[in-house]
Structures are given as structure tokens and as C-alpha cells.
Scaffold this active site. Structure first.
Site, PDB file in Angstrom:
ATOM      1  N   ILE A   1       0.831  -1.212   0.000  1.00 31.30           N
ATOM      2  CA  ILE A   1       0.000   0.000   0.000  1.00 31.30           C
ATOM      3  C   ILE A   1       0.869   1.269   0.000  1.00 31.30           C
ATOM      4  O   ILE A   1       0.549   2.254  -0.666  1.00 31.30           O
ATOM      5  CB  ILE A   1      -0.952  -0.003   1.216  1.00 31.30           C
ATOM      6  CG1 ILE A   1      -1.856  -1.245   1.178  1.00 31.30           C
ATOM      7  CG2 ILE A   1      -1.811   1.258   1.234  1.00 31.30           C
ATOM      8  CD1 ILE A   1      -2.672  -1.478   2.443  1.00 31.30           C
TER       9      ILE A   1
ATOM     10  N   ASP B   1      14.677   2.409   9.531  1.00 33.13           N
ATOM     11  CA  ASP B   1      13.890   1.393  10.232  1.00 33.13           C
ATOM     12  C   ASP B   1      13.054   2.127  11.276  1.00 33.13           C
ATOM     13  O   ASP B   1      13.625   2.863  12.107  1.00 33.13           O
ATOM     14  CB  ASP B   1      14.837   0.375  10.901  1.00 33.13           C
ATOM     15  CG  ASP B   1      14.077  -0.813  11.467  1.00 33.13           C
ATOM     16  OD1 ASP B   1      12.925  -0.632  11.944  1.00 33.13           O
ATOM     17  OD2 ASP B   1      14.631  -1.925  11.463  1.00 33.13           O
TER      18      ASP B   1
ATOM     19  N   TYR C   1      -1.995  -7.684  16.605  1.00 38.08           N
ATOM     20  CA  TYR C   1      -2.199  -6.754  15.486  1.00 38.08           C
ATOM     21  C   TYR C   1      -3.346  -5.793  15.791  1.00 38.08           C
ATOM     22  O   TYR C   1      -3.220  -4.580  15.607  1.00 38.08           O
ATOM     23  CB  TYR C   1      -2.500  -7.558  14.216  1.00 38.08           C
ATOM     24  CG  TYR C   1      -2.693  -6.726  12.969  1.00 38.08           C
ATOM     25  CD1 TYR C   1      -1.594  -6.227  12.253  1.00 38.08           C
ATOM     26  CD2 TYR C   1      -3.960  -6.426  12.483  1.00 38.08           C
ATOM     27  CE1 TYR C   1      -1.762  -5.464  11.107  1.00 38.08           C
ATOM     28  CE2 TYR C   1      -4.144  -5.660  11.343  1.00 38.08           C
ATOM     29  CZ  TYR C   1      -3.047  -5.184  10.658  1.00 38.08           C
ATOM     30  OH  TYR C   1      -3.220  -4.421   9.515  1.00 38.08           O
TER      31      TYR C   1
ATOM     32  N   LYS D   1      -3.203  -1.736  16.129  1.00 33.01           N
ATOM     33  CA  LYS D   1      -3.915  -0.846  15.200  1.00 33.01           C
ATOM     34  C   LYS D   1      -4.932   0.037  15.939  1.00 33.01           C
ATOM     35  O   LYS D   1      -5.214   1.145  15.500  1.00 33.01           O
ATOM     36  CB  LYS D   1      -4.595  -1.664  14.101  1.00 33.01           C
ATOM     37  CG  LYS D   1      -3.601  -2.329  13.142  1.00 33.01           C
ATOM     38  CD  LYS D   1      -2.812  -1.287  12.345  1.00 33.01           C
ATOM     39  CE  LYS D   1      -1.850  -1.923  11.367  1.00 33.01           C
ATOM     40  NZ  LYS D   1      -1.098  -0.942  10.569  1.00 33.01           N
TER      41      LYS D   1
HETATM   42  N1  LIG Z   1      -2.577  -5.410   2.997  1.00 37.87           N
HETATM   43  C1  LIG Z   1      -3.692  -5.352   3.692  1.00 37.87           C
HETATM   44  O1  LIG Z   1      -4.658  -6.084   3.408  1.00 37.87           O
HETATM   45  C2  LIG Z   1      -3.830  -4.361   4.816  1.00 37.87           C
HETATM   46  C3  LIG Z   1      -5.085  -4.184   5.413  1.00 37.87           C
HETATM   47  C4  LIG Z   1      -5.206  -3.238   6.453  1.00 37.87           C
HETATM   48  C5  LIG Z   1      -4.107  -2.524   6.877  1.00 37.87           C
HETATM   49  N2  LIG Z   1      -2.896  -2.741   6.291  1.00 37.87           N
HETATM   50  C6  LIG Z   1      -1.756  -1.963   6.792  1.00 37.87           C
HETATM   51  O2  LIG Z   1      -1.152  -1.221   5.740  1.00 37.87           O
HETATM   52  C7  LIG Z   1       0.255  -1.106   5.974  1.00 37.87           C
HETATM   53  C8  LIG Z   1       0.993  -1.616   4.748  1.00 37.87           C
HETATM   54  O3  LIG Z   1       0.662  -2.973   4.573  1.00 37.87           O
HETATM   55  P1  LIG Z   1       1.066  -3.796   3.263  1.00 37.87           P
HETATM   56  O4  LIG Z   1       0.134  -4.913   3.154  1.00 37.87           O
HETATM   57  O5  LIG Z   1       1.247  -2.858   2.143  1.00 37.87           O
HETATM   58  O6  LIG Z   1       2.472  -4.387   3.755  1.00 37.87           O
HETATM   59  P2  LIG Z   1       3.793  -4.749   2.942  1.00 37.87           P
HETATM   60  O7  LIG Z   1       4.490  -5.762   3.767  1.00 37.87           O
HETATM   61  O8  LIG Z   1       3.509  -5.047   1.505  1.00 37.87           O
HETATM   62  O9  LIG Z   1       4.605  -3.371   2.994  1.00 37.87           O
HETATM   63  C9  LIG Z   1       5.121  -2.878   4.183  1.00 37.87           C
HETATM   64  C10 LIG Z   1       6.403  -2.118   3.866  1.00 37.87           C
HETATM   65  O10 LIG Z   1       6.894  -1.620   5.111  1.00 37.87           O
HETATM   66  C11 LIG Z   1       8.276  -1.910   5.206  1.00 37.87           C
HETATM   67  N3  LIG Z   1       8.621  -2.102   6.606  1.00 37.87           N
HETATM   68  C12 LIG Z   1       8.239  -3.111   7.435  1.00 37.87           C
HETATM   69  N4  LIG Z   1       8.810  -2.967   8.625  1.00 37.87           N
HETATM   70  C13 LIG Z   1       9.542  -1.824   8.571  1.00 37.87           C
HETATM   71  C14 LIG Z   1      10.357  -1.143   9.493  1.00 37.87           C
HETATM   72  N5  LIG Z   1      10.580  -1.649  10.718  1.00 37.87           N
HETATM   73  N6  LIG Z   1      10.945   0.017   9.117  1.00 37.87           N
HETATM   74  C15 LIG Z   1      10.771   0.500   7.862  1.00 37.87           C
HETATM   75  N7  LIG Z   1      10.038  -0.128   6.926  1.00 37.87           N
HETATM   76  C16 LIG Z   1       9.427  -1.270   7.288  1.00 37.87           C
HETATM   77  C17 LIG Z   1       8.480  -3.204   4.421  1.00 37.87           C
HETATM   78  O11 LIG Z   1       9.830  -3.361   3.989  1.00 37.87           O
HETATM   79  C18 LIG Z   1       7.488  -3.012   3.267  1.00 37.87           C
HETATM   80  O12 LIG Z   1       8.091  -2.356   2.168  1.00 37.87           O
HETATM   81  C19 LIG Z   1       0.535  -1.911   7.251  1.00 37.87           C
HETATM   82  O13 LIG Z   1       0.547  -1.043   8.347  1.00 37.87           O
HETATM   83  C20 LIG Z   1      -0.655  -2.852   7.351  1.00 37.87           C
HETATM   84  O14 LIG Z   1      -0.926  -3.237   8.663  1.00 37.87           O
HETATM   85  C21 LIG Z   1      -2.729  -3.631   5.271  1.00 37.87           C
END
Ligand SMILES: NC(=O)c1ccc[n+]([C@@H]2O[C@H](COP(=O)([O-])OP(=O)(O)OC[C@H]3O[C@@H](n4cnc5c(N)ncnc54)[C@H](O)[C@@H]3O)[C@@H](O)[C@H]2O)c1
Length: 278
Positions: A20, A70, A178, A182
Site C-alpha cells: 500500500i 527502520d 495486530y 492498530k
Molecule cells: N494489505 C492489507 O490487506 C492491509 C489491510 C489493512 C491494513 N494494512 C496496513 O497497511 C500497511 C501496509 O501494509 P502492506 O500490506 O502494504 O504491507 P507490505 O508488507 O507489503 O509493505 C510494508 C512495507 O513496510 C516496510 N517495513 C516493514 N517494517 C519496517 C520497518 N521496521 N521500518 C521500515 N520499513 C518497514 C516493508 O519493507 C514493506 O516495504 C501496514 O501497516 C498494514 O498493517 C494492510
């Protein structure tokens, strides 16, 4: 298109190497952002995303850079914000999309405290540190105005969008760590908006359910039952496309959303409106 949905400022997207966050960066570039900084702990994916963003950028002066960091490391978060301010002079839009999932599902009675600490450390503490550093930079910037057919209004010094979740509102059995992280991220969003709106900083969260990121696609390939679960639970019977979240993020950053503050916007196709018995 409504002209007030156009962007022209400087964007910092944390967690933009994939999913996202990466799409949010593309949406902001497409909406006209002058520069997008891709921050992530994974330098390689951040660089690839940054390069790809040039294809979608609509601002003729578009610039993009990357920053390895990070969210668990306070210094690297501060260095990231200092980097953007040094390179571009200000941060107009900050998106906090770094986050991790629960791992193995477990009821609260079987909570693994190490796992709880891991999830809270990234999703809650890490994102709080990001918001703190972003707000501290934004409060020092000059505010902006927007002129429309009805005159000119103040649109503030900067905007922050947090990636919370539908789990900021409701639980899912076994997803305690989680869900708790959140809920706390929604609290951070509300408090940052409350404390800093007098300084012209808007802070909102987007709260999706399932989003079609590469991770979900992989899970669907490995376990087709997940599609059945989504069809059973989601009233429109599919996961959200990434763009359905990232374009909303771009809208919330824009002058069109200048009165939306402290909100946690569900993007869940009405999943959380009812108790579903089948
Ligand atoms: N994908 C879903 O269905 C969904 C639904 C609701 C909420 N979310 C939230 O949206 C956000 C993004 O989710 P996503 O599915 O795109 O995840 P993703 O794993 O595809 O992307 C997350 C990104 O964050 C980076 N990251 C992780 N830990 C890190 C850290 N400690 N420091 C810096 N960068 C870091 C990763 O390298 C990755 O590029 C998250 O907070 C997730 O909880 C996702």
C-alpha cells in the site's frame, strides 16, 4: 477532475518499498506531487519503486529519492525527516505505511509476549516516532493557502496519513497483537490531530480490510480458501485493489480534504457494519 484534488508539494512515504505504501507513493506522484521520498528498511525495493514512480508522475519538475531507515530505530527516523527537509525544504504530505502482521494467530490467553512486543514496536511505537518527527518538522514550516472559485482558505502546514486498519475498530479472533497495535495507531492519529491542528497540521488514518497487495495474492495462490472467506465476509465479495486505498490517501492529502482532521476512514466495503452469521 476537481482541481482541489491536485497536489503540488513534497511527499515522504514510509514503508514505500511494497504494498500500500508503494501504491500511495505512486498515487501522490500521479496527483502532482513535486517530489516523493521513498523510505523503507528495504533499500532495494524502495529504489525500484522510486524509479518506477517516474512513469506515473504528472508534475513536470518531479523528483524522487530513497532513504533506508527502520521505524524501530529513533535515530534513523529523525535522520529520514532531516534528510527530506534538507533536500526539499519541507514535508507537505507524510504517509506512514510501515507495518507487520500478527504472525501465528492465537487467542489472548496464548499471547506470545515477544511477538506482541515485535508487532507493537513496529506498528505502534515505530509509527508514533515517525509521526512525532514529521509533526516536529511540519510545525516549523510556513502554512499554505488554497484559492478556489469561492476565495482563498488556509490549508495548513502539512498533512499526515497513517495506515491503520479495519482492526482499529473491530477484532478478528486470534489477531490480538495486530488488533491492539492498530487500535493504538488510531489513538496516535486522534491525539496528533488534536494536539497539532492549531499549528495547521492535519492527521488522518485510513483503515482498510483486505487489500490486494502482492502478499495477499501469494496467500490466495497458496490457500484458495482465503478467497472463499473474503467472498463470505466482504459484502462486495472481493478484496480492495491497492489503488482503492492509495487514491484515497492522495485525496486526504489534497486541499479538497482540508477540513478532514482526526478521522479514521474505514475502507472496508461495509464489512464492519454488521454481524455476519454466514
Ligand atoms: N494489505 C492489507 O490487506 C492491509 C489491510 C489493512 C491494513 N494494512 C496496513 O497497511 C500497511 C501496509 O501494509 P502492506 O500490506 O502494504 O504491507 P507490505 O508488507 O507489503 O509493505 C510494508 C512495507 O513496510 C516496510 N517495513 C516493514 N517494517 C519496517 C520497518 N521496521 N521500518 C521500515 N520499513 C518497514 C516493508 O519493507 C514493506 O516495504 C501496514 O501497516 C498494514 O498493517 C494492510
Amino acid at each position: 477532475m476537481i482541481s482541489s484534488t491536485q497536489l503540488d508539494g513534497i511527499a515522504l512515504i514510509v514503508g514505500s518499498g511494497s504494498g500500500i505504501g508503494r501504491e500511495a507513493a505512486f498515487s501522490l506522484a500521479e496527483a502532482g506531487a513535486k517530489a516523493v521520498v521513498f523510505a523503507d528498511k528495504n533499500e532495494g525495493t524502495a529504489k525500484a519503486s522510486s524509479d518506477e514512480s517516474r512513469k506515473y508522475a504528472s508534475n513536470k519538475d518531479y523528483q524522487t529519492m530513497t532513504f533506508k531507515m527502520d521505524v524501530q530505530d529513533d535515530k534513523s527516523v529523525q535522520d529520514m525527516v532531516d534528510f527530506v527537509v534538507k533536500e526539499f525544504g519541507r514535508i507537505d504530505y507524510a504517509v506512514n505505511a510501515a507495518g507487520v502482521d500478527n504472525g501465528r494467530h492465537a487467542p489472548i490467553a496464548e499471547t506470545n509476549v515477544d511477538n506482541f512486543d515485535r508487532v507493537m514496536n513496529i506498528n505502534t511505537r515505530g509509527n508514533l516516532i515517525c509521526v512525532r518527527a514529521q509533526v516536529a518538522a511540519m510545525r516549523k514550516q510556513e502554512p499554505k493557502t488554497w484559492s478556489s472559485r469561492n476565495g482563498t482558505r488556509d490549508i495548513g502546514r502539512g498533512v499526515i496519513i497513517n495506515l491503520a486498519s479495519a482492526n482499529s475498530f473491530v477484532g478478528l479472533p486470534g489477531k490480538g497483537s495486530y488488533t491492539i497495535s492498530k487500535h493504538a495507531f488510531m489513538g496516535i492519529t486522534k491525539m496528533a490531530a488534536l494536539d497539532h491542528s492549531p499549528e495547521g497540521i492535519r492527521v488522518n488514518a485510513v483503515c482498510p480490510t483486505w487489500v490486494r497487495t502482492p502478499l495477499l495474492d501469494e496467500e490466495l495462490r497458496k490457500n484458495p480458501e482465503v478467497q472463499g472467506m473474503i467472498s463470505a465476509i466482504v459484502p462486495i465479495k472481493r478484496a480492495a485493489e491497492c489503488e482503492e486505498v492509495s487514491d484515497t490517501i492522495a485525496f486526504l492529502c489534497s486541499p479538497a480534504a482540508s477540513y478532514i482532521n482526526g478521522a479514521s476512514l474505514l475502507i472496508d466495503a461495509a464489512v464492519t457494519t454488521t454481524v455476519r452469521l454466514f
